[in-house]
Scaffold this active site. Structure first.
Site, PDB file in Angstrom:
ATOM      1  CB  CYS A 173      -0.937   0.001   1.199  1.00  0.00           C
ATOM      2  SG  CYS A 173      -1.766  -1.573   1.535  1.00  0.00           S
ATOM      3  N   GLY A 228       4.146   7.201  -1.679  1.00  0.00           N
ATOM      4  CA  GLY A 228       5.568   6.884  -1.713  1.00  0.00           C
ATOM      5  C   GLY A 228       6.446   7.609  -0.718  1.00  0.00           C
ATOM      6  CB  CYS A 286      -3.381   7.604   9.011  1.00  0.00           C
ATOM      7  SG  CYS A 286      -4.347   7.206   7.535  1.00  0.00           S
ATOM      8  CE  LYS A 309       3.904   5.697   6.797  1.00  0.00           C
ATOM      9  NZ  LYS A 309       2.884   6.522   6.087  1.00  0.00           N
TER      10      LYS A 309
END
Length: 440
Positions: free
Chosen positions: A268, A272, A387, A274
């Protein structure tokens, strides 16, 4: 998009109100605000400055929608149609009823009324109602105190969230719920992640100071700017020195503890952020997976700017049809969720989500975690990230995962981070749970 009878100047408040109203009407139909704004901008050929103004108005309205709709309902018994007319009135009422201490945009009241009427008159679907727009907004200015006192008796107007959201937050965080609601109604800071392959956070602070840009270090690689700045004006952004990323999201790469040569899966992965941070920290072989081909393009664009490389693959993390059977040393599972922890950054979420979404998304996340676990090497680590601030999607999910997998050893991690805005800490609400697969 609404039909326009007469074009509005791009630099006018009326144009910004009209664009914002169209985007907000789309949100009411279930479209996420960024996508709604992008469509409006493309159809109107709005220049960058006009885009920024309409975005500010749209985000402000989303943060004040509960109060604005309550005021509108108190002043008219008729349904305000079409949807763009309803949205235009909510935009204007959200601004006129704002507290001067709020961090949203501010306009002279009579100028705002005039420009709202102009916006209505410019649109063939609303032109018939320009007199009503004028009457409602001027009535609010005359009766402001009485109208505000009445509508603020209701939680949805007082806090600007759906009632179910308020009730659920009160139940989950009885000592913090009001603080969390208020935090979500303020615009977030612009936080940068410094690319340590180029320079340190301290080095970058010195570069900012040399250009009279006020900033504070709030994490190992995290820099918070005192004032929001367009990315194209951020020193070194185009060169890949920094990326925009919330301070809480920057914890993921450190927790994964990726070493040179490791085989890493970022499930997932889009957009991008991380992925880039992992590659900035170690020379590893990263597979960035996402089910959406368009979102994978965002990952590619971000990596190109940073001068980094990962293998990009389209696939659903809940299935194995994309996997070649090679196990990973590290897996980052930033799973789908209600995004209730990033509501200050995406204020439309509170109005788009439904009470039942938590259960449905928690089931999706469970399937992804169980599927990815089989792809992890013995002694490897999986970082579960969400989150969300709802326990069903965070701690309860992590605890249930550990119960289902006897070979999952839970390691120290931050757990539930609540939205925080202080001088020392300023971040969204994320959850982290770290698991290591014990050798058989």
């Amino acid at each position: 998009m609404s039909s326009t009878a007469s074009p509005l100047p791009f630099d006018s408040l009326a144009f910004s109100l009209h664009c914002a109203a169209q985007a907000i009407a789309a949100v009411g139909a279930g479209v996420a605000l960024p996508q709604a704004l992008d469509k409006v901008w493309r159809q109107t050929s709005a220049p960058p400055q006009a885009r920024g103004a309409s975005q500010d108005l749209s985000f402000h309205t989303m943060r004040n929608m509960g109060r604005a709709e309550a005021l509108l309902n108190s002043m008219t018994s008729r349904q305000t149609e079409p949807a763009v007319l309803h949205a235009l009135l909510c935009c204007a009422l959200g601004l006129l009823s704002d507290d001067e201490q709020n961090d949203g945009p501010h306009y002279n009241a009579f100028t705002l009324v005039d420009q709202a009427v102009t916006a209505a008159a410019s649109d063939t679907t609303m032109a018939h109602a320009k007199g009503m727009v004028n009457a409602i907004l001027r009535r609010f200015l005359r009766e402001r105190d009485a109208l505000m006192k009445e509508v603020l008796r209701t939680p949805i107007a007082r806090y600007n969230y759906p009632t179910w959201w308020i009730d659920r937050l009160h139940s989950a965080y009885p000592g913090r719920w009001q603080t969390m609601l208020h935090a979500g109604n303020h615009a977030p800071p612009l936080t940068l992640r410094v690319n340590r392959r180029h320079l340190t956070a301290q080095d970058y602070l010195h570069r900012l100071a040399a250009q009279d840009i006020a900033a504070t270090q709030i994490g190992p690689d995290a820099i918070r700017l005192a004032l929001a700045t367009p990315v194209q004006a951020i020193p070194g952004f185009a060169e890949g020195w920094v990326s925009v990323q919330d301070a809480a999201a920057q914890l993921a790469a450190d927790l994964l503890d990726v070493q040179d040569g490791m085989h890493v899966l970022d499930a997932c992965a889009a957009p991008g952020g991380k992925t880039g941070h992992i590659l900035e920290q170690a020379d590893s072989q990263v597979l960035a997976l996402d089910h959406d081909a368009q979102r994978l393009k965002r990952v590619e664009e971000n990596l190109q700017r940073l001068g980094l490389h990962a293998t990009l693959k389209q696939g659903n993390a809940a299935f194995t049809d994309w996997w070649d059977g090679t196990c990973f040393d590290r897996i980052l599972a930033d799973v789908p969720c209600t995004a209730s922890g990033i509501v200050r950054r995406h204020p439309d979420i509170r109005w788009l989500r439904r009470k039942t979404d938590t259960v449905q998304l928690a089931e999706v996340a469970r399937d992804i975690l169980d599927n990815l676990w089989q792809m992890l090497k013995p002694d490897g680590k999986l970082l579960f990230v969400t989150c969300s601030v709802w326990p069903q999607e965070s701690e309860q999910q992590a605890a249930a995962f550990a119960q289902r997998h006897s070979d999952a050893m839970r390691l120290p991690a931050p757990g539930q981070l609540l939205p925080t805005a202080t001088d020392e800490q300023d971040h969204d609400g994320l959850f982290y749970a770290l698991f290591q697969k014990t050798a058989s």
